[in-house]
Design a protein around this motif. Structure first.
Motif, PDB file in Angstrom:
ATOM      1  N   ILE A  30       0.842  -1.207   0.000  1.00 52.22           N
ATOM      2  CA  ILE A  30       0.000   0.000   0.000  1.00 52.22           C
ATOM      3  C   ILE A  30       0.872   1.251   0.000  1.00 52.22           C
ATOM      4  O   ILE A  30       0.649   2.191  -0.780  1.00 52.22           O
ATOM      5  N   THR A  33       2.669   1.719  -3.378  1.00 50.96           N
ATOM      6  CA  THR A  33       1.744   2.128  -4.431  1.00 50.96           C
ATOM      7  C   THR A  33       1.337   3.583  -4.264  1.00 50.96           C
ATOM      8  O   THR A  33       1.270   4.342  -5.252  1.00 50.96           O
ATOM      9  N   GLN A  37       2.177   6.716  -6.840  1.00 53.28           N
ATOM     10  CA  GLN A  37       1.170   7.608  -7.425  1.00 53.28           C
ATOM     11  C   GLN A  37       1.451   9.067  -7.076  1.00 53.28           C
ATOM     12  O   GLN A  37       1.175   9.973  -7.876  1.00 53.28           O
ATOM     13  N   ASP A  47      -8.118   7.725  -3.603  1.00 57.08           N
ATOM     14  CA  ASP A  47      -7.204   6.675  -4.066  1.00 57.08           C
ATOM     15  C   ASP A  47      -6.579   5.845  -2.937  1.00 57.08           C
ATOM     16  O   ASP A  47      -6.502   4.612  -3.061  1.00 57.08           O
ATOM     17  N   ILE A  51      -6.934   1.871  -2.915  1.00 64.03           N
ATOM     18  CA  ILE A  51      -5.750   1.010  -2.996  1.00 64.03           C
ATOM     19  C   ILE A  51      -5.759   0.000  -1.848  1.00 64.03           C
ATOM     20  O   ILE A  51      -5.500  -1.194  -2.039  1.00 64.03           O
ATOM     21  N   TYR A  55      -5.985  -4.134  -2.279  1.00 65.10           N
ATOM     22  CA  TYR A  55      -4.974  -5.056  -1.763  1.00 65.10           C
ATOM     23  C   TYR A  55      -5.554  -5.993  -0.696  1.00 65.10           C
ATOM     24  O   TYR A  55      -5.075  -7.119  -0.526  1.00 65.10           O
TER      25      TYR A  55
END
Length: 266
Positions: A30, A33, A37, A47, A51, A55
């Protein structure tokens, strides 16, 4: 004889350790990612939570598989089977410890979702309030609170029943194969074990499909969700009862195999 709580506690430790490792990997995925971003400049308010929830699906699948593997190891490991306890007590404690681990996994996922939602809490809270308001406006307002309670508790029961049914089915497949191949010569055990697994898996996939179809038939009226009266939602409990019943029958078969046919592997 060892107490049930002591066995459950002992069997919970390796399962909780599995969940801890999954949660650590999940949290790292997490963070990476989100940072990626941010680096690309594409991160929006919703977001991080999206996310996290994405996951969490994969984390739950991995947790379920690894816990099923751990449960199987419990039934065939001499270190566990030598515990001074009945096979029924060992089997029940193993399933309960797996459920405890899954609940722990759920709490960890809720914690991660709360942490990531804090990155843009006002937008997320506003979206949640709007969604709740829309649901309320299109629902049966006289029994709205009861319907929500029944849906939440019924869904939790259904998930527990489904997990127990799947674990019991996986165990039965493995234990039947283990018991039958004990009668075969060593040179042919691998081949016949493969054939037996295929046959048993096909049979239980048929049973599983039948049960799922039956549960879907019970729950097909839930398309309107909160448009029905609270009594309609009681059907979700019947779906759970069917799964619990099948899991109980399979568990009785598993305990019988453990007592009479299954030998330890190490």
């Amino acid at each position: 004889m060892t107490s049930f709580s002591s066995i459950t506690k002992a069997l919970s430790r390796p399962k909780l350790s599995i969940i801890n490792r999954i949660v650590i990997v999940d949290a790292l995925a997490i963070i990476i990612t989100i940072l990626f971003q941010v680096y690309k400049g594409t991160l929006s308010g919703m977001d991080p939570v999206a996310i996290t929830l994405t996951y969490s699906i994969f984390a739950y699948l991995v947790a379920f598989v690894l816990l099923a593997r751990n449960v199987e190891h419990t039934y065939t490991s001499s270190s566990y089977r030598l515990i001074p306890a009945s096979d029924t007590k060992l089997y029940s404690a193993s399933l309960l410890s797996a459920l405890v681990a899954m609940v722990y996994m759920g709490l960890a996922q809720v914690g991660l979702a709360l942490i990531t939602s804090a990155l843009d809490f006002p937008e997320i809270a506003g979206a949640a309030r709007q969604m709740f308001s829309d649901i309320y406006q299109s629902s049966d307002k006289t029994s709205f609170g009861l319907n929500i309670f029944v849906i939440i508790t019924g869904s939790i029961l259904l998930l527990i029943a489904l997990a127990l049914f799947c674990w019991a089915t996986i165990s039965l497949i493995h234990l039947i194969g283990n018991a039958l191949t004990n009668f075969l010569p060593d040179s042919r055990q691998k081949f016949f074990r493969f054939v037996l697994y295929v046959v048993v898996i096909v049979v239980f996939l048929y049973v599983f499909t039948y049960v799922v179809g039956m549960v879907n038939g019970i729950l097909h009226n839930f398309k309107g969700v909160l448009d029905y009266s609270s009594n309609a939602y009681l059907q979700i409990y019947f779906g759970s009862i069917y799964l619990f019943a099948f899991a109980l029958v399979e568990s009785m078969g598993n305990v019988y195999l453990l007592k009479n046919w299954v030998e330890t592997e190490n």
